[in-house]
Motif scaffolding. Structure first.
Motif, PDB file in Angstrom:
ATOM      1  N   GLY A   1       0.834  -1.194   0.000  1.00 40.51           N
ATOM      2  CA  GLY A   1       0.000   0.000   0.000  1.00 40.51           C
ATOM      3  C   GLY A   1       0.865   1.239   0.000  1.00 40.51           C
ATOM      4  N   ALA A   2       0.272   2.375   0.279  1.00 41.83           N
ATOM      5  CA  ALA A   2       1.022   3.634   0.265  1.00 41.83           C
ATOM      6  C   ALA A   2       1.900   3.783   1.505  1.00 41.83           C
ATOM      7  CB  ALA A   2       0.057   4.806   0.162  1.00 41.83           C
ATOM      8  N   ILE A   3       1.409   3.293   2.643  1.00 43.76           N
ATOM      9  CA  ILE A   3       2.167   3.449   3.886  1.00 43.76           C
ATOM     10  C   ILE A   3       2.294   2.122   4.613  1.00 43.76           C
ATOM     11  CG2 ILE A   3       1.412   5.856   4.165  1.00 43.76           C
ATOM     12  CD1 ILE A   3      -0.433   4.815   6.449  1.00 43.76           C
ATOM     13  N   SER A   4       3.252   2.072   5.522  1.00 48.23           N
ATOM     14  CA  SER A   4       3.384   0.974   6.474  1.00 48.23           C
ATOM     15  C   SER A   4       3.423   1.574   7.869  1.00 48.23           C
ATOM     16  CB  SER A   4       4.663   0.170   6.231  1.00 48.23           C
ATOM     17  OG  SER A   4       4.569  -0.602   5.066  1.00 48.23           O
ATOM     18  N   VAL A   5       3.085   0.765   8.866  1.00 47.17           N
ATOM     19  CA  VAL A   5       3.069   1.219  10.258  1.00 47.17           C
ATOM     20  C   VAL A   5       3.993   0.328  11.074  1.00 47.17           C
ATOM     21  CG1 VAL A   5       1.670   1.575  12.328  1.00 47.17           C
ATOM     22  CG2 VAL A   5       0.713   2.085  10.072  1.00 47.17           C
ATOM     23  N   VAL A   6       4.872   0.964  11.846  1.00 45.12           N
ATOM     24  CA  VAL A   6       5.754   0.254  12.777  1.00 45.12           C
ATOM     25  C   VAL A   6       5.309   0.615  14.187  1.00 45.12           C
ATOM     26  CG1 VAL A   6       8.112  -0.049  13.604  1.00 45.12           C
ATOM     27  CG2 VAL A   6       7.670   0.233  11.151  1.00 45.12           C
ATOM     28  N   ARG A   7       5.107  -0.411  15.020  1.00 47.36           N
ATOM     29  CA  ARG A   7       4.587  -0.181  16.370  1.00 47.36           C
ATOM     30  C   ARG A   7       5.657  -0.417  17.417  1.00 47.36           C
ATOM     31  NH1 ARG A   7      -0.757  -3.857  16.948  1.00 47.36           N
ATOM     32  NH2 ARG A   7      -1.688  -2.064  17.983  1.00 47.36           N
ATOM     33  N   LEU A   8       5.601   0.360  18.490  1.00 49.06           N
ATOM     34  CA  LEU A   8       6.393   0.110  19.697  1.00 49.06           C
ATOM     35  C   LEU A   8       5.451   0.076  20.882  1.00 49.06           C
ATOM     36  CD1 LEU A   8       8.267   2.491  18.013  1.00 49.06           C
ATOM     37  CD2 LEU A   8       9.871   1.682  19.743  1.00 49.06           C
TER      38      LEU A   8
ATOM     39  N   ARG B   1      14.937  -0.668   7.727  1.00 50.01           N
ATOM     40  CA  ARG B   1      15.898   0.241   8.357  1.00 50.01           C
ATOM     41  C   ARG B   1      15.294   0.881   9.603  1.00 50.01           C
ATOM     42  NH1 ARG B   1      20.041  -0.470   9.061  1.00 50.01           N
ATOM     43  NH2 ARG B   1      20.511   1.720   9.571  1.00 50.01           N
ATOM     44  N   LEU B   2      14.022   1.261   9.547  1.00 51.23           N
ATOM     45  CA  LEU B   2      13.379   1.877  10.703  1.00 51.23           C
ATOM     46  C   LEU B   2      13.335   0.910  11.880  1.00 51.23           C
ATOM     47  CD1 LEU B   2      11.913   4.265  11.945  1.00 51.23           C
ATOM     48  CD2 LEU B   2       9.804   3.484  10.865  1.00 51.23           C
ATOM     49  N   VAL B   3      12.978  -0.339  11.613  1.00 44.85           N
ATOM     50  CA  VAL B   3      12.966  -1.346  12.680  1.00 44.85           C
ATOM     51  C   VAL B   3      14.378  -1.555  13.220  1.00 44.85           C
ATOM     52  CG1 VAL B   3      12.576  -3.798  13.196  1.00 44.85           C
ATOM     53  CG2 VAL B   3      10.889  -2.517  11.855  1.00 44.85           C
ATOM     54  N   ALA B   4      15.373  -1.604  12.329  1.00 46.93           N
ATOM     55  CA  ALA B   4      16.765  -1.792  12.769  1.00 46.93           C
ATOM     56  C   ALA B   4      17.207  -0.653  13.682  1.00 46.93           C
ATOM     57  CB  ALA B   4      17.675  -1.894  11.552  1.00 46.93           C
TER      58      ALA B   4
ATOM     59  N   LEU C   1      15.279   1.204  15.592  1.00 46.96           N
ATOM     60  CA  LEU C   1      14.573   1.077  16.873  1.00 46.96           C
ATOM     61  C   LEU C   1      15.178  -0.046  17.726  1.00 46.96           C
ATOM     62  CD1 LEU C   1      10.934   1.520  15.527  1.00 46.96           C
ATOM     63  CD2 LEU C   1      12.184   3.133  16.984  1.00 46.96           C
ATOM     64  N   LEU C   2      15.574  -1.144  17.079  1.00 51.60           N
ATOM     65  CA  LEU C   2      16.219  -2.240  17.818  1.00 51.60           C
ATOM     66  C   LEU C   2      17.557  -1.776  18.385  1.00 51.60           C
ATOM     67  CD1 LEU C   2      15.512  -5.300  15.462  1.00 51.60           C
ATOM     68  CD2 LEU C   2      14.296  -4.667  17.556  1.00 51.60           C
ATOM     69  N   ALA C   3      18.309  -1.019  17.603  1.00 55.06           N
ATOM     70  CA  ALA C   3      19.595  -0.508  18.075  1.00 55.06           C
ATOM     71  C   ALA C   3      19.415   0.477  19.221  1.00 55.06           C
ATOM     72  CB  ALA C   3      20.346   0.149  16.916  1.00 55.06           C
ATOM     73  N   ALA C   4      18.266   1.139  19.261  1.00 55.16           N
ATOM     74  CA  ALA C   4      17.998   2.127  20.316  1.00 55.16           C
ATOM     75  C   ALA C   4      17.511   1.484  21.606  1.00 55.16           C
ATOM     76  CB  ALA C   4      16.976   3.145  19.823  1.00 55.16           C
ATOM     77  N   GLY C   5      17.263   0.159  21.603  1.00 55.74           N
ATOM     78  CA  GLY C   5      16.906  -0.505  22.854  1.00 55.74           C
ATOM     79  C   GLY C   5      15.651  -1.352  22.834  1.00 55.74           C
ATOM     80  N   ALA C   6      14.922  -1.340  21.730  1.00 56.19           N
ATOM     81  CA  ALA C   6      13.731  -2.195  21.643  1.00 56.19           C
ATOM     82  C   ALA C   6      14.145  -3.605  21.233  1.00 56.19           C
ATOM     83  CB  ALA C   6      12.744  -1.620  20.630  1.00 56.19           C
ATOM     84  N   ARG C   7      13.238  -4.542  21.359  1.00 59.18           N
ATOM     85  CA  ARG C   7      13.475  -5.869  20.801  1.00 59.18           C
ATOM     86  C   ARG C   7      12.315  -6.207  19.871  1.00 59.18           C
ATOM     87  NH1 ARG C   7      10.034  -9.678  22.633  1.00 59.18           N
ATOM     88  NH2 ARG C   7       9.231  -9.517  24.764  1.00 59.18           N
ATOM     89  N   LEU C   8      12.564  -7.118  18.947  1.00 56.90           N
ATOM     90  CA  LEU C   8      11.540  -7.493  17.983  1.00 56.90           C
ATOM     91  C   LEU C   8      10.432  -8.280  18.676  1.00 56.90           C
ATOM     92  CD1 LEU C   8      10.963  -7.250  14.933  1.00 56.90           C
ATOM     93  CD2 LEU C   8      11.941  -9.530  14.663  1.00 56.90           C
ATOM     94  N   ALA C   9       9.201  -7.892  18.425  1.00 55.97           N
ATOM     95  CA  ALA C   9       8.054  -8.569  19.045  1.00 55.97           C
ATOM     96  C   ALA C   9       7.903  -9.980  18.502  1.00 55.97           C
ATOM     97  CB  ALA C   9       6.775  -7.778  18.777  1.00 55.97           C
ATOM     98  N   GLU C  10       7.381 -10.851  19.338  1.00 59.48           N
ATOM     99  CA  GLU C  10       7.060 -12.207  18.915  1.00 59.48           C
ATOM    100  C   GLU C  10       5.630 -12.238  18.369  1.00 59.48           C
ATOM    101  OE1 GLU C  10       7.797 -14.395  22.476  1.00 59.48           O
ATOM    102  OE2 GLU C  10       9.957 -14.519  22.121  1.00 59.48           O
ATOM    103  N   PRO C  11       5.245 -13.294  17.648  1.00 51.45           N
ATOM    104  CA  PRO C  11       3.889 -13.355  17.089  1.00 51.45           C
ATOM    105  C   PRO C  11       2.815 -13.137  18.156  1.00 51.45           C
ATOM    106  CG  PRO C  11       5.231 -15.097  16.153  1.00 51.45           C
ATOM    107  CD  PRO C  11       6.059 -14.450  17.234  1.00 51.45           C
ATOM    108  N   GLY C  12       1.921 -12.191  17.904  1.00 47.75           N
ATOM    109  CA  GLY C  12       0.802 -11.938  18.802  1.00 47.75           C
ATOM    110  C   GLY C  12       1.145 -11.245  20.096  1.00 47.75           C
TER     111      GLY C  12
END
Length: 485
Positions: free
Chosen positions: A20-27, A98-101, A103-114
Motif C-alpha cells: 500500500g502507500a504506507i506501512s506502520v511500525v509499532r512500539l 531500516r526503521l525497525v533496525a 529502533l532495535l539498536a535504540a533498545g527495543a526488541r523485535l516482538a514475537e507473534p501476537g
C-alpha cells in the motif's frame, strides 16, 4: 514464550511492506516513547496521548531515511495498556527494515507473534476470548465473519460467560453457606432451586457449544458439496459460480476423479464449494476411489447440491440420488435439487416445463420414498431449482437459496456464535460438570461433593476468558498471530 512481558519494549511492523502507500511500525512498553525519541530526535517526550507529529527520520549516516507521522499513546489508554508509539512511513520494504533496525539498536526488541495482543490481555485490556477474536477479525473474508468477530471482540461472548460464571459462583456460595450452618439446620436454597440454577447455566453452555458448527461455517466457509452422476454438470456449475474455468469439463464420463474446493463470497457470507467425482455404476478402480471421497464429502457437508441431468434417463438420476440419500443426514444437512439442462425443455420438443420436470421427480421419489425421512417430501421440504449450468440460467436462484440458508444457520442478528474449537470444548466440559452436579443434587449426594463439580464448571469457563490459563495455552493461542499484532 518465556520473556518478561512487562519490563521490556517491543517493536514490529504492523502492516505488510510494499502492499500500500504506507506501512506502520509499532512500539509498546515502558520505554516506547524514550526509544522512539532516540530515532526521531527527542520530539515525542512532551507530547500528550492521541497526538501526532510529523518527523524527519535520519539513518545512521545522517541521510534522511523518510518523512513519517509518529502517533503517541500514553498508558493505560492504548491497545496494549502500555506507552505506545505508531510510526507511519512509506511502504518501502527497505524503509521499514531500516526503521525497525534503528529502533532495535535504540533498545527495543523485535516482538514475537501476537505479543502486542498478548500484552493487551496481560494488562487487562481484553480477556482471552476477546484476544482470540482479534485474529478472527483480521482473517475475516466477508461481512458475516466480520460481524461475528467484531461482536466477540467487543465483549458480546465474554459478557455471557461472565454472567454464567457469576451464576455458578452464586450457586457455590449458597451450597457452601449451607455447609457452614449445617449444625444450625439452616437451608439457604432447597435442592430443587439449586438444580434449576445449575440447569439454566448448563443449557446455556450447551447452546453456545452447539453454535460452534454454525460459527465455524461463518468463519471458514459453509461446506457445500456439489454431487451427482457423471456428466450431470457439476464441474460446469462450479465454474459458472466462480466465474472462471477452475474445473475441467468434458463429455467423457468420470473426468473428475478427485475433489476440488473453492471459496465464494455470496452476500457477504463465505461458502466453501466442493466439486466431487461423479456417481455411477461400473466405475474403474481409480474412479471408485474418487466416488469414495465423494461419499465422505456428502457426509461432511452442511449443504448438498444434488445436480440432476434432466435429459438423462430417470433410472440414472435415481441411482445417483439414491447414493446421496443413503449417506446424507437430512435432519442435519440441507439438500437442494438442481435440475440441470433445464434450458433444453421447451414446449415444442419436450413438453410442458416445469410440469414435465416435476413428473420426472415424482417418478424418482416413488422409487426412493423409503429412503426419505418420515414426513419429508420433495415439493415441500427440498428446494427444487431448475438451472442451466452452461448457460448460467438459474444460478442466481442457487446463490439466493444458499444465502437464505446461511442466514438461518447464523440465527438472529444478536446471537453469539462460538467460532473457536477451544471454546467449544471448554463449554462442553462445563456442561458435563454441571450434568454431574445436577445428577448429584437429584440423588442426594452430599453438598460438599457436588460443589466440586460446580467449581470444575467455573474452572472451564475461566479457561475460555483466560482467568485460568497456563503458559502452554497462551503460547498456543498467540503463536498464530502475525508479528505486529
Amino acid at each position: 514464550m518465556t520473556r518478561n512481558y512487562i519490563d521490556d519494549t517491543i517493536c514490529a511492523p504492523a502492516t505488510v511492506p510494499g502492499t500500500g502507500a504506507i506501512s506502520v511500525v509499532r512500539l509498546s512498553g515502558s520505554d516506547a516513547i524514550k526509544i522512539a525519541d532516540k530515532v526521531l530526535g527527542e520530539v515525542l517526550k512532551n507530547m500528550a496521548g492521541f497526538t501526532v507529529k510529523f518527523v524527519h527520520v535520519n539513518d545512521n549516516d545522517g541521510s534522511v531515511l523518510d518523512d513519517v507521522l509518529a502517533t503517541v499513546f500514553r498508558a493505560p489508554h492504548s491497545y496494549t495498556g502500555e506507552d505506545s508509539v505508531e510510526i507511519s512511513c512509506h511502504a518501502s520494504s527497505y524503509i521499514v527494515e531500516r526503521l525497525v533496525a534503528l529502533l532495535l539498536a535504540a533498545g527495543a526488541r523485535l516482538a514475537e507473534p501476537g505479543e502486542f495482543t498478548r500484552r493487551a490481555f496481560v494488562n487487562g485490556k481484553m480477556d482471552l476470548a476477546q484476544a482470540e477474536s482479534v485474529a478472527d477479525l483480521i482473517a475475516a473474508q466477508g461481512a458475516a465473519s466480520h460481524k461475528v468477530a467484531m461482536r466477540q471482540m467487543r465483549g458480546g461472548f465474554s459478557s455471557q460467560l461472565k454472567q454464567m460464571r457469576d451464576d455458578l459462583l452464586h450457586l457455590v456460595t449458597l451450597m457452601e453457606l449451607e455447609l457452614d450452618f449445617s449444625e444450625e439446620d439452616v437451608q439457604f436454597a432447597d435442592r430443587t432451586e439449586l438444580v434449576s440454577l445449575a440447569g439454566k447455566v448448563r443449557s446455556h453452555a450447551l447452546k453456545l457449544a452447539e453454535s460452534f458448527k454454525a460459527g465455524n461455517a461463518v468463519k471458514n466457509g459453509l461446506p457445500v458439496a456439489i454431487v451427482g452422476a457423471t456428466n450431470a454438470g457439476k464441474s460446469t456449475l462450479l465454474n459458472t459460480l466462480l466465474g472462471e474455468d477452475r474445473a475441467i469439463v468434458s463429455e467423457v464420463h468420470g473426468t473428475t476423479r478427485d475433489t476440488i474446493e473453492e471459496c465464494i463470497n455470496i452476500d457477504g457470507m463465505l461458502f466453501r464449494f466442493i466439486d466431487t467425482a461423479g456417481i455411477r455404476e461400473g466405475a474403474g478402480n481409480i474412479e471408485k476411489k474418487g466416488i469414495e471421497r465423494t461419499i465422505a464429502k456428502i457426509r461432511a457437508a452442511s449443504v448438498i447440491l444434488a445436480v440432476m441431468d434432466i435429459s438423462s434417463p430417470v433410472r440414472r438420476m435415481s441411482e445417483s440420488l439414491s447414493v446421496i440419500l443413503e449417506h446424507a443426514d437430512l435432519k442435519e444437512q440441507k439438500l437442494m435439487l438442481l435440475m440441470n439442462k433445464a434450458d433444453l425443455y421447451t414446449e415444442e420438443d419436450k413438453g410442458d416445463f416445469p410440469a414435465e420436470l416435476m413428473n420426472r421427480l415424482t417418478n424418482i421419489y416413488d422409487k426412493l420414498q423409503g429412503q426419505l425421512p418420515e414426513g419429508l417430501t420433495v415439493v415441500r421440504d427440498i428446494p427444487v431449482i431448475p438451472i442451466s449450468a452452461k448457460a448460467g440460467f438459474g444460478t442466481e436462484d442457487v446463490r439466493g437459496a444458499l444465502a437464505d440458508y446461511m442466514r438461518t444457520v447464523m440465527g438472529e442478528p444478536g446471537d453469539v456464535l462460538v467460532t473457536n474449537a477451544r471454546h467449544a470444548e471448554a463449554l462442553r466440559a462445563t456442561a458435563d460438570a454441571l450434568g454431574r452436579a445436577i445428577q448429584g443434587l437429584s440423588d442426594g449426594i452430599p453438598t460438599d461433593l457436588v460443589s466440586q463439580d460446580i467449581r470444575e464448571a467455573i474452572y472451564h469457563l475461566g479457561e475460555i476468558t483466560g482467568e485460568i490459563s497456563t503458559e502452554e495455552v497462551l503460547g498456543e493461542v498467540f503463536k498464530g498471530f502475525c508479528v505486529g499484532k
